[in-house]
Design a protein around this motif. Structure first.
Motif, PDB file in Angstrom:
ATOM      1  N   GLU A 146       0.932   4.312  -2.887  1.00 10.78           N
ATOM      2  CA  GLU A 146       0.889   5.750  -2.630  1.00 10.78           C
ATOM      3  C   GLU A 146       2.069   6.478  -3.264  1.00 10.78           C
ATOM      4  OE1 GLU A 146      -1.502   6.674   1.456  1.00 10.78           O
ATOM      5  OE2 GLU A 146       0.663   6.406   1.573  1.00 10.78           O
ATOM      6  N   ALA A 147       3.220   5.820  -3.288  1.00  9.53           N
ATOM      7  CA  ALA A 147       4.408   6.439  -3.886  1.00  9.53           C
ATOM      8  C   ALA A 147       4.456   6.228  -5.399  1.00  9.53           C
ATOM      9  CB  ALA A 147       5.668   5.875  -3.248  1.00  9.53           C
ATOM     10  N   ASP A 148       3.447   5.585  -5.941  1.00  8.36           N
ATOM     11  CA  ASP A 148       3.303   5.351  -7.382  1.00  8.36           C
ATOM     12  C   ASP A 148       4.361   4.395  -7.936  1.00  8.36           C
ATOM     13  OD1 ASP A 148       1.658   5.708  -9.537  1.00  8.36           O
ATOM     14  OD2 ASP A 148       2.852   7.342 -10.380  1.00  8.36           O
TER      15      ASP A 148
ATOM     16  N   LYS B  28      -4.281   1.133   4.810  1.00  9.02           N
ATOM     17  CA  LYS B  28      -2.960   1.231   5.433  1.00  9.02           C
ATOM     18  C   LYS B  28      -3.066   1.271   6.947  1.00  9.02           C
ATOM     19  CE  LYS B  28       0.413   3.803   4.313  1.00  9.02           C
ATOM     20  NZ  LYS B  28       1.270   4.909   3.913  1.00  9.02           N
TER      21      LYS B  28
ATOM     22  N   VAL C  63      -7.247   3.668   0.274  1.00  7.13           N
ATOM     23  CA  VAL C  63      -5.838   3.376   0.550  1.00  7.13           C
ATOM     24  C   VAL C  63      -5.431   3.786   1.959  1.00  7.13           C
ATOM     25  CG1 VAL C  63      -4.330   5.305  -0.136  1.00  7.13           C
ATOM     26  CG2 VAL C  63      -3.838   3.075  -0.928  1.00  7.13           C
ATOM     27  N   SER C  64      -5.874   4.912   2.451  1.00  7.40           N
ATOM     28  CA  SER C  64      -5.462   5.335   3.796  1.00  7.40           C
ATOM     29  C   SER C  64      -6.102   4.459   4.870  1.00  7.40           C
ATOM     30  CB  SER C  64      -5.800   6.801   4.026  1.00  7.40           C
ATOM     31  OG  SER C  64      -7.193   6.997   3.983  1.00  7.40           O
TER      32      SER C  64
ATOM     33  N   PHE D 173      -7.972   3.408  -4.651  1.00 13.12           N
ATOM     34  CA  PHE D 173      -7.488   4.736  -4.295  1.00 13.12           C
ATOM     35  C   PHE D 173      -8.384   5.426  -3.268  1.00 13.12           C
ATOM     36  CE2 PHE D 173      -5.065   4.461  -8.318  1.00 13.12           C
ATOM     37  CZ  PHE D 173      -3.819   4.731  -7.777  1.00 13.12           C
TER      38      PHE D 173
ATOM     39  N   PHE E 197       0.828  -1.212   0.000  1.00 16.81           N
ATOM     40  CA  PHE E 197       0.000   0.000   0.000  1.00 16.81           C
ATOM     41  C   PHE E 197       0.862   1.262   0.000  1.00 16.81           C
ATOM     42  CE2 PHE E 197      -3.599  -2.679   1.321  1.00 16.81           C
ATOM     43  CZ  PHE E 197      -4.545  -2.187   0.449  1.00 16.81           C
ATOM     44  N   SER E 198       1.988   1.224   0.682  1.00 21.10           N
ATOM     45  CA  SER E 198       2.900   2.372   0.652  1.00 21.10           C
ATOM     46  C   SER E 198       3.488   2.567  -0.741  1.00 21.10           C
ATOM     47  CB  SER E 198       4.032   2.176   1.659  1.00 21.10           C
ATOM     48  OG  SER E 198       3.525   2.154   2.956  1.00 21.10           O
TER      49      SER E 198
END
Length: 140
Positions: free
Chosen positions: A20-22, A94, A90-91, A87, A16-17
């Protein structure tokens, strides 16, 4: 077994991180997470059942709420990561993975501590005495 649960949750949190960092696209993320989620639930259930069968009641009761949460997620079919909705969640995903990771790390520490205390109990206490060396051995 507990260490594999820590590793699986760390892998999911890291995925998941990476999203987020693509570094990952949503399809790769969902295929990776969905591949390991069922083994994680099965391992947790087996660990919970082992504590129940070996009559470690305190550890079983500690593991029971996450097992119920996992069962609830599975029965509602919310355990899989959807590619189209990833999307939006995602938070939250996480945070849930981080909470599980913290729980499994604490559980690993408790298990190692209890193992150490039981080894010390066997090594330093005579078989004839009824006294308990540590409080944890009374719960064990």
């Amino acid at each position: 077994m507990n260490l594999s649960l820590v590793a699986l949750n760390f892998y999911q949190f890291l995925a998941f991180s990476d999203l987020e960092a693509d570094y990952l696209n949503p399809y790769e993320l969902s295929s990776r997470i969905n591949y390991v989620i069922i083994p994680e639930y099965l391992l947790h259930g087996v660990l919970c059942a082992l504590f129940l069968l070996t009559r470690h009641w305190v550890m079983f009761l500690v593991l029971l709420p996450p097992a119920c949460y996992n069962l609830k997620q599975y029965l509602r079919r919310e355990h899989l990561v959807d590619v189209t909705e990833v999307f939006r969640s995602v938070s939250a995903q996480k945070k849930a993975r981080l909470m599980k990771l913290g729980f499994y790390v604490c559980l690993f520490g408790i298990i190692i501590t209890r193992l150490l205390f039981s080894v010390l109990q066997v090594v330093f206490v005579d078989d004839d005495s009824d006294s308990k060396l540590f409080f944890w051995s009374a719960l064990y």
